[in-house]
Design an enzyme around this catalytic site. Structure first.
Site, mmCIF file in Angstrom:
data_model
loop_
_atom_site.group_PDB
_atom_site.id
_atom_site.type_symbol
_atom_site.label_atom_id
_atom_site.label_comp_id
_atom_site.label_asym_id
_atom_site.label_seq_id
_atom_site.Cartn_x
_atom_site.Cartn_y
_atom_site.Cartn_z
ATOM 1 N N SER A 104 0.881 -1.270 0.085
ATOM 2 C CA SER A 104 0.007 -0.005 0.056
ATOM 3 C C SER A 104 0.967 1.205 0.118
ATOM 4 O O SER A 104 1.556 1.367 -0.863
ATOM 5 C CB SER A 104 -1.125 -0.042 1.152
ATOM 6 N N ASP A 154 -10.360 -4.238 -5.215
ATOM 7 C CA ASP A 154 -9.417 -3.184 -4.354
ATOM 8 C C ASP A 154 -10.476 -1.938 -4.538
ATOM 9 O O ASP A 154 -10.362 -1.307 -5.707
ATOM 10 C CB ASP A 154 -8.062 -2.966 -4.666
ATOM 11 N N HIS A 185 -8.117 -4.770 -1.002
ATOM 12 C CA HIS A 185 -6.833 -4.457 -0.739
ATOM 13 C C HIS A 185 -5.961 -4.858 0.256
ATOM 14 O O HIS A 185 -4.886 -4.656 0.653
ATOM 15 C CB HIS A 185 -7.152 -2.866 -0.050
#
Length: 200
Positions: A104, A154, A185
């Site tokens: 991320s 996501d 995610h």
């Protein structure tokens, strides 16, 4: 000695050094178990992001969800690259052995390192990454490998955004593998399996 970033560094028995870059709210310990799973025997260099967002550690500021403060991103990318160079001298490893593993926010700054300061990385695994920025100058990435792992569902990363990231890296010469996984995610076992095989 923090070399500019609070960090942990674990010695390894193999030549590879994993630069572990946590997601928003993580710290220098978060991705150590993942790095150990992906690359057994590798040394691990894991810094803590220097930006505080409402109590959560990040590697660079954002203006809103998915909208990055580009000036801060460039500043923090340079600082992180300098940190890796200092750590290489302090801990005695070569930059040609550094594999970034980012999740991320950590994947986004790893992508920024590839685009702005590629000399500090040999290869990178970008989990749930998106385009961090579009540099005016194109880095030469012909000796670099990149694995991008995206979530099909996501909610934070649009497909066209991460597809563009893959094409940006390929256009600069990187050997890019980009997989979509049937998830959102979050990190999954499938990510770990694919990344382990890619590294091996």
């Amino acid at each position: 000695m923090d070399l500019g970033f609070k960090h942990t560094c674990l010695a390894g028995t193999a030549g590879r050094v994993v630069l572990a870059l946590h997601g928003t709210g993580g710290d220098e310990h978060d991705l150590v178990p993942l790095a150990q799973t992906l690359a057994p025997g590798a040394a691990i260099l894991s810094p803590r992001g220097r930006v505080n967002e409402s109590g959560s550690n990040r590697f660079f500021r954002r203006l809103s969800e998915g909208v990055f403060d580009l000036d801060d991103l460039k500043l923090q990318t340079d600082a992180l690259a300098d940190f890796v160079g200092l750590a290489a001298r302090e801990y005695g490893f070569g930059l040609e052995n550094v594999t970034a593993v980012g999740f991320s926010n950590g994947a986004n700054i790893a992508a920024a390192l590839m685009l702005l300061r590629p000399e500090v990385l040999h290869e990178a695994i970008l989990i749930r990454a998106m385009v961090p920025l579009e540099p005016e100058l194109g880095a030469n990435l012909h000796s670099k490998r990149v694995l991008i792992l995206s979530g099909e569902h996501d909610p934070l990363v649009p497909h066209d955004d991460v597809d563009h990231l893959a094409e940006m890296l390929r256009a600069r010469g990187a050997d890019v593998t980009h997989n979509y996984l049937p998830t959102g995610h979050q990190l999954t076992r499938q990510d770990i399996g694919i990344a382990t095989e890619w590294l091996a």
